[in-house]
Design an enzyme around this catalytic site. Structure first.
Site, PDB file in Angstrom:
ATOM      1  N   GLU A 159    -107.790 -98.293 -26.840  1.00 43.80           N
ATOM      2  CA  GLU A 159    -108.009 -99.614 -27.466  1.00 43.80           C
ATOM      3  C   GLU A 159    -109.412-100.185 -27.249  1.00 43.80           C
ATOM      4  O   GLU A 159    -109.571-101.322 -26.827  1.00 43.80           O
ATOM      5  CB  GLU A 159    -106.956-100.605 -26.956  1.00 43.80           C
ATOM      6  CG  GLU A 159    -105.532-100.143 -27.198  1.00 43.80           C
ATOM      7  CD  GLU A 159    -104.480-101.103 -26.651  1.00 43.80           C
ATOM      8  OE1 GLU A 159    -104.846-102.059 -25.945  1.00 43.80           O
ATOM      9  OE2 GLU A 159    -103.286-100.894 -26.947  1.00 43.80           O
ATOM     10  N   ASN A 208    -107.125 -93.339 -28.281  1.00 43.41           N
ATOM     11  CA  ASN A 208    -105.817 -93.883 -28.662  1.00 43.41           C
ATOM     12  C   ASN A 208    -105.940 -95.365 -29.019  1.00 43.41           C
ATOM     13  O   ASN A 208    -106.585 -96.132 -28.298  1.00 43.41           O
ATOM     14  CB  ASN A 208    -104.879 -93.721 -27.440  1.00 43.41           C
ATOM     15  CG  ASN A 208    -103.427 -94.025 -27.744  1.00 43.41           C
ATOM     16  OD1 ASN A 208    -102.872 -93.513 -28.727  1.00 43.41           O
ATOM     17  ND2 ASN A 208    -102.791 -94.838 -26.909  1.00 43.41           N
ATOM     18  N   HIS A 258     -97.106 -98.836 -33.394  1.00 43.84           N
ATOM     19  CA  HIS A 258     -96.244-100.015 -33.196  1.00 43.84           C
ATOM     20  C   HIS A 258     -96.125-100.702 -34.556  1.00 43.84           C
ATOM     21  O   HIS A 258     -96.945-101.547 -34.914  1.00 43.84           O
ATOM     22  CB  HIS A 258     -96.851-100.949 -32.149  1.00 43.84           C
ATOM     23  CG  HIS A 258     -96.987-100.305 -30.807  1.00 43.84           C
ATOM     24  ND1 HIS A 258     -95.897 -99.889 -30.077  1.00 43.84           N
ATOM     25  CD2 HIS A 258     -98.074 -99.971 -30.069  1.00 43.84           C
ATOM     26  CE1 HIS A 258     -96.304 -99.347 -28.938  1.00 43.84           C
ATOM     27  NE2 HIS A 258     -97.627 -99.381 -28.915  1.00 43.84           N
ATOM     28  N   GLU A 311     -97.111 -93.806 -29.741  1.00 43.75           N
ATOM     29  CA  GLU A 311     -96.301 -94.914 -29.200  1.00 43.75           C
ATOM     30  C   GLU A 311     -95.407 -95.479 -30.294  1.00 43.75           C
ATOM     31  O   GLU A 311     -95.371 -96.684 -30.527  1.00 43.75           O
ATOM     32  CB  GLU A 311     -97.201 -96.011 -28.630  1.00 43.75           C
ATOM     33  CG  GLU A 311     -98.200 -95.496 -27.598  1.00 43.75           C
ATOM     34  CD  GLU A 311     -99.038 -96.577 -26.940  1.00 43.75           C
ATOM     35  OE1 GLU A 311     -98.698 -97.777 -27.055  1.00 43.75           O
ATOM     36  OE2 GLU A 311    -100.042 -96.229 -26.300  1.00 43.75           O
ATOM     37  N   ASP A 314     -92.777 -97.166 -32.336  1.00 40.33           N
ATOM     38  CA  ASP A 314     -91.592 -98.025 -32.371  1.00 40.33           C
ATOM     39  C   ASP A 314     -91.647 -98.810 -33.664  1.00 40.33           C
ATOM     40  O   ASP A 314     -92.695 -99.293 -34.063  1.00 40.33           O
ATOM     41  CB  ASP A 314     -91.434 -98.921 -31.133  1.00 40.33           C
ATOM     42  CG  ASP A 314     -92.689 -99.629 -30.665  1.00 40.33           C
ATOM     43  OD1 ASP A 314     -93.603 -99.839 -31.477  1.00 40.33           O
ATOM     44  OD2 ASP A 314     -92.748 -99.983 -29.478  1.00 40.33           O
TER      45      ASP A 314
HETATM   46  C1  XIL Z   1     -97.017-101.507 -22.458  1.00 38.10           C
HETATM   47  C2  XIL Z   1     -95.756-101.192 -21.659  1.00 38.10           C
HETATM   48  O1  XIL Z   1     -94.779-100.696 -22.536  1.00 38.10           O
HETATM   49  C3  XIL Z   1     -95.256-102.427 -20.962  1.00 38.10           C
HETATM   50  O2  XIL Z   1     -94.173-102.117 -20.099  1.00 38.10           O
HETATM   51  C4  XIL Z   1     -96.389-103.082 -20.148  1.00 38.10           C
HETATM   52  O3  XIL Z   1     -95.924-104.304 -19.613  1.00 38.10           O
HETATM   53  C5  XIL Z   1     -97.593-103.334 -21.040  1.00 38.10           C
HETATM   54  O4  XIL Z   1     -97.993-102.116 -21.648  1.00 38.10           O
HETATM   55  N1  XIL Z   1    -100.403-100.064 -25.984  1.00 38.10           N
HETATM   56  C6  XIL Z   1    -100.458 -99.161 -24.957  1.00 38.10           C
HETATM   57  C7  XIL Z   1     -99.378 -99.137 -23.953  1.00 38.10           C
HETATM   58  O5  XIL Z   1    -101.361 -98.315 -24.936  1.00 38.10           O
HETATM   59  O6  XIL Z   1     -99.836 -98.768 -22.683  1.00 38.10           O
HETATM   60  C8  XIL Z   1     -98.653-100.457 -23.870  1.00 38.10           C
HETATM   61  O7  XIL Z   1     -97.555-100.305 -22.992  1.00 38.10           O
HETATM   62  C9  XIL Z   1     -98.215-100.891 -25.244  1.00 38.10           C
HETATM   63  C10 XIL Z   1     -99.401-101.083 -26.137  1.00 38.10           C
END
Ligand code: XIL
Length: 369
Positions: A170, A217, A252, A280, A282
């Site tokens: 990020e 990422n 996400h 990631e 979802d």
């Molecule tokens: C999130 C976790 O899922 C949570 O449990 C934590 O509190 C915060 O981080 N992008 C990422 C991940 O790269 O590491 C993040 O994970 C979600 C967003």
């Protein structure tokens, strides 16, 4: 007669199982939701990409439903939190490996890959990485040295055990339709070092484990305002011979997320000749962050996911020559980092009981031969 009836009945039960297990299509109900007919995710996608889940160390206990589900469905894991800088090196020079080790050990025992997440990030990184005791920003040299030490220690410990690493997470500014602001300028990494911290992180990582695949990422990667920045960044790194091997699209997404944006992005990134992973995934049941929350998985949510999930996987399959893996940011709908009181997101293909949802079967049907 009684005995005969019992035998006849058990014969029927056996026949039912034989037939329902022998074919994935046997006896689906109207939702396509036949619990006996699903193919585990890792089997389903075995010719296309690995399937991962973000997990906590507790999930590695195979006596629990989560542990069993991991072994059944997934062939890769990512530590949801315990490999982040604040978990591994909360105090400068004191490394805490226990939790991360548990995940790596579990993966080894069960023949799974591990995605390392993450080495260089503005978030979940202790202040000592950036500030001195008076609260002033550290010098560039000290910050880089500390970054190098961190990356080297973590990657050396797991050398040969971690398939791909999110080296930088990020780093790009998120919302900037005009593309004027490239980097996340409020990141202390950027404030201290400028954009070259990204280059340095990849160089350190490659030195620590020359066999690991190194990833950039990010989230919102499929939207035009961000994907072009990612493209430019990765192109610049490659042109400068910085060792970068892949782009992680966090994924996400909401059910309303445009699959055309996803397709355009995959097309663009594939042209860079790097590996792509969805890191990631979802898929929230909401159309946007404004929609009122619910703690019930309504018919409407079900319908939305039954449309959106197969649409997304259709595109991922179309680009599976470039996509090495798809990792969900969790296991089942019982727990997601997105959930807040009164607002559950039900973002996975497995429900709160870790069983396949109707959308699972719609995705499964894409693979029907
Ligand atoms: C999130 C976790 O899922 C949570 O449990 C934590 O509190 C915060 O981080 N992008 C990422 C991940 O790269 O590491 C993040 O994970 C979600 C967003």
């Amino acid at each position: 007669m009684k005995n005969f009836r019992v035998h006849f009945w058990s014969f029927g039960v056996i026949l039912f199982f034989v037939f329902s297990c022998s074919s994935e299509d046997a006896n689906p109900d109207l939702n396509g939701n036949n619990q006996n007919s699903y193919i585990p995710l890792k089997e389903l996608f075995k010719d296309h990409f690995f399937v991962g889940a973000a997990i906590t160390p507790a999930h590695t206990d195979i006596r629990t439903p989560h542990g069993r589900t991991l072994v059944e469905h997934f062939n890769s894991v990512t530590a949801e939190n315990v490999m982040k800088p604040d978990a591994i090196q909360r105090i400068k020079g004191t490394f805490t490996w226990t939790e991360a080790d548990r995940i790596v050990q579990f993966a080894k025992e069960n023949n799974m890959k591990v995605r390392g997440h993450t080495l260089t990030w503005h978030s979940q990184t202790p202040d000592w990485f950036f500030f001195d005791q008076t609260g002033a920003l550290l010098s560039k040299d000290i910050a880089l040295k500390q970054l190098e030490e961190h990356i080297t220690a973590v990657m050396t410990r797991y050398r040969g055990m971690i398939d791909s690493w999110d080296v930088v997470n990020e780093a790009l500014f998120d919302w900037d339709p005009d593309g004027q602001i490239i980097y996340r300028e409020d990141s202390p990494w950027y404030k201290i070092i400028g954009e070259s911290y990204i280059d340095s992180a990849f160089v350190y990582a490659h030195r620590a484990d020359p066999d690991a695949k190194l990833f950039y990422n990010d989230y919102n990667s499929i939207f035009s305002w961000k994907r072009n920045k990612i493209f430019d960044l990765v192109k610049r790194l490659k042109d400068n011979n910085i060792p970068i091997h892949g782009i992680g699209l966090q994924g996400h997404w909401f059910v309303g997320t445009s699959v055309e944006d996803l397709r355009t992005t995959l097309e663009l990134f594939r042209g860079l000749g790097v590996e792509i992973q969805i890191t990631e995934l979802d898929l929230s049941v909401y159309l946007s962050s404004n929609e009122p929350g619910s703690v019930v998985y309504t018919d409407e949510f079900n319908t939305r996911q039954r449309i959106a999930y197969p649409e997304i996987f259709r595109v991922l399959l179309d680009y599976s020559d470039a996509i090495a893996g798809v990792t969900f940011w969790g296991i089942g709908d019982d727990a997601s980092w997105l959930d807040t009181p009164g607002r559950k997101h039900f973002p996975f293909l497995l429900n709160e009981q870790l069983q396949p949802k109707p959308a699972y079967f719609d995705v499964q049907r894409l693979l029907r031969r």
